[in-house]
Design an enzyme around this catalytic site. Structure first.
Site, PDB file in Angstrom:
ATOM      1  N   CYS A 380      10.439   4.438  -3.963  1.00  0.00           N
ATOM      2  CA  CYS A 380      11.617   4.763  -3.170  1.00  0.00           C
ATOM      3  C   CYS A 380      12.658   3.647  -3.280  1.00  0.00           C
ATOM      4  O   CYS A 380      13.296   3.522  -4.317  1.00  0.00           O
ATOM      5  CB  CYS A 380      11.202   5.070  -1.727  1.00  0.00           C
ATOM      6  SG  CYS A 380      12.344   6.204  -0.929  1.00  0.00           S
ATOM      7  N   HIS A 519       7.027   9.118  -2.421  1.00  0.00           N
ATOM      8  CA  HIS A 519       5.952   8.252  -1.921  1.00  0.00           C
ATOM      9  C   HIS A 519       4.586   8.767  -2.377  1.00  0.00           C
ATOM     10  O   HIS A 519       3.914   9.477  -1.625  1.00  0.00           O
ATOM     11  CB  HIS A 519       6.005   8.187  -0.393  1.00  0.00           C
ATOM     12  CG  HIS A 519       7.196   7.447   0.113  1.00  0.00           C
ATOM     13  ND1 HIS A 519       7.215   6.072   0.232  1.00  0.00           N
ATOM     14  CD2 HIS A 519       8.427   7.873   0.477  1.00  0.00           C
ATOM     15  CE1 HIS A 519       8.401   5.690   0.669  1.00  0.00           C
ATOM     16  NE2 HIS A 519       9.157   6.761   0.831  1.00  0.00           N
ATOM     17  N   GLU A 521       1.880   7.247  -2.521  1.00  0.00           N
ATOM     18  CA  GLU A 521       0.777   6.679  -1.735  1.00  0.00           C
ATOM     19  C   GLU A 521       0.296   7.621  -0.636  1.00  0.00           C
ATOM     20  O   GLU A 521      -0.848   7.559  -0.205  1.00  0.00           O
ATOM     21  CB  GLU A 521       1.193   5.324  -1.128  1.00  0.00           C
ATOM     22  CG  GLU A 521       2.216   5.363   0.012  1.00  0.00           C
ATOM     23  CD  GLU A 521       3.674   5.396  -0.452  1.00  0.00           C
ATOM     24  OE1 GLU A 521       3.910   5.752  -1.623  1.00  0.00           O
ATOM     25  OE2 GLU A 521       4.570   5.098   0.367  1.00  0.00           O
TER      26      GLU A 521
END
Ligand code: GLN
Length: 547
Positions: A380, A519, A521
């Protein structure tokens, strides 16, 4: 119809209620049941989206675009069930719904009160999706006795009372403090916490007792007697070397057995714990170690980047290495040479973030990684900074920057390589935003798909050219610089389906340099590491083997 487990906490906060709930979810799944985990937070913010990461840790974003509590991240990582907007609610949201209905005249002139209007709103929330799964596990944030929490405790009491007997149970987490001077574990705080619960009409069926010391059988019997629970429903919970041990540890301690007994489910289906045994095997027997520098802004509080830390661990598990993540404040690089701090790291990760502070340092970290051939993952804001670095140092746009920082400073200082995104397409409709919009819930949020360039490194990593990832951003790299940047070797290897928004950039010729606008993750799991993190750690491992 789903059975409900309500999870509450007492004595102190931070006992690991979220983890216990997530582990219980995993254990019920291991016995073949379907589960859904949900979180009810007593604070008055409508959602955690506007809270500082220092206050509340990371904001976890769901596929359907909700900004939620980081506990939903635990839930997903342990169960693999994607969290949804309707899995989390706060007092702020509940009150805001009630007040909105009141303004619309929905209560037909009645006086609006906590009981029944607020509690009904909470019960309506609890009832959502009750036909979809075998078990709904609902965690109440905070501790019993908190003023804000009272309507939630009252609502779960009523909810259980409204339902047929045996459909709802209560699980309560407490702490047994250890007094070194007398060498004793003290049960009194637990007794008081249960007393407090019972005073509001809730009798716990299962007690989970956190303790640093082994709990003697005698103390367990005493807790059972004084708290009016069965002795085998007093579950000891000791400190663990890794959170991923929680399912196996709680299983050994009898948590799933106690929960099924409380529902009188017998015979209980046999559990299959192989998934968690494999996870533990990978964590406890690594074959090497890699060091990853996380260059960010919210470095004092590890919870601010919770999912990133976990996804790196998963990436390590995929490669059978231990990942040592070290947090470095990006601001340091604004005055000091990155080399002095980044020497010895096998990879660099620049995470997401908001605001200008520290961004020049992140740009220098990206430059260091690019020039030295060190694996770099920009997430990001970390991607945006990598693009600005390339624009300044490769494409010659010396004042390249982001409109985000110009808005903050109230003057125009940069050529906006990253600009404020005001309209985009979501599914089949157009979303529009203004600079003056509310701060809460107005970003480009949730899952969006991206098309990857055939033959690019990311397409190879994902093993496909169509992906879907979660977003949370207001600014975007401007496509008008694409040709100029690609001519310098920064490829736009992932774009939105309409081709208008860049989603991924990668440096051609660099061993591993990838920036992603989303994102990744948030979707990584210990039993299914995210491909980008698995590949990033693999690249770090290769660097570690060279030196
Ligand atoms: N502040 C940047 C934006 O809004 C990046 C956001 C983030 O890193 N999550 O676009």
């Amino acid at each position: 119809m789903a059975r409900y487990v309500f999870i509450t906490g007492g004595v102190v906060s931070s006992l690991g209620k979220g983890l216990a709930s997530a582990a219980l979810g995993a254990l019920l799944q291991a016995r073949g049941f379907s589960v859904r985990l949900r979180k009810l937070d007593p604070y008055l913010n409508v959602d955690p989206g506007t809270m500082s990461p220092f206050e509340h840790g990371e904001v976890f974003v769901t596929d359907d675009g909700a900004e939620t509590d980081l506990d939903l991240g635990h839930y997903e990582r342990f169960t693999g069930v994607s969290a949804r907007k309707t899995d989390s609610v706060s007092s702020g949201r509940i009150y805001s719904n009630v007040l909105e209905k009141e303004r619309k005249g929905a209560y037909l002139g009645k006086t609006i009160q906590v009981i029944p209007h607020v509690t009904n709103e909470i019960k309506d929330f609890l009832a959502v999706g009750e036909d979809e799964v075998d078990f709904q596990l609902c965690e109440i944030g905070g501790t019993v006795g908190d003023i804000e929490g009272l309507p939630f405790f009252e609502a779960i009491r009523q909810f259980a009372q409204d339902r047929p007997r045996g459909q709802c149970i209560f699980m309560h987490l407490t702490l047994l403090p250890y007094l070194a001077a007398s060498g004793e574990l003290k049960t009194k705080p637990t007794q008081h916490s249960v007393k407090e619960l019972r005073a509001i009409g809730i009798a716990p069926d299962v007690l989970v007792c956190r303790s640093e010391q082994p709990i003697p059988e005698k103390e367990r019997a005493k807790i059972a007697l004084f708290c009016n629970v069965r002795p085998d429903a007093v579950i000891p919970a000791y400190d663990l070397s890794t959170i991923y041990e929680a399912p196996l540890a709680y299983h050994r301690a009898g948590l799933d057995r106690a929960v099924l007994d409380a529902f009188q489910i017998s015979p209980a289906p046999r559990p299959d714990m192989s998934r968690w045994e494999d996870v533990m095997d990978r964590i406890t027997r690594p074959e090497g170690e890699v060091r990853v520098a996380i260059v960010g802004k919210y470095v004092q509080l590890e919870d601010a980047y919770k999912s990133i830390a976990e996804a790196l661990t998963h990436g390590g598990m995929a490669n059978r290495v231990k990942v040592r993540a070290e947090w470095i404040d990006a601001e340091i690089f604004e005055t000091e040479d990155p080399g002095a701090h980044l020497q010895g790291f096998h990879a660099i990760l620049v995470p997401g973030g908001f605001g200008e502070r520290g961004t020049e340092g992140k740009i220098r970290a990206a430059q260091f990684a690019r020039e030295r051939g060190i694996p770099y993952l920009g997430i990001c804001l970390g991607m945006q900074m990598a693009v600005i670095e390339a624009a300044r140092n490769l494409a010659g746009i010396a004042d390249a920057g982001s409109e985000e920082f110009d808005h903050e400073a109230g003057k125009k200082r940069f050529t906006p390589v990253v600009y404020h995104l005001k309209e985009w397409v979501q599914g089949t409709h157009k979303v529009e935003r203004k600079v003056s919009d509310d701060k809460g819930g107005t970003m480009r949020l949730g899952a969006y798909s991206a098309h990857l360039t055939e033959g690019s490194r990311v397409a190879e990593i994902y093993g496909t050219t169509r992906i879907e990832e979660r977003h949370r951003h207001r600014y975007e790299v401007d496509m008008k610089w694409r040709d100029q940047l690609e001519a310098c070797g920064l490829l736009f290897s992932g774009v939105s389906p309409d081709g208008r928004l860049p989603e991924i950039v990668e440096h051609k010729g660099h061993p591993w340099f990838i920036g992603v606008q989303f994102h990744p993750e948030l979707k990584s799991k210990p039993f299914a590491p995210h491909p980008l993190f698995a590949s990033f750690v693999k690249a770090a491992k290769e660097v570690s083997l060279l030196v």
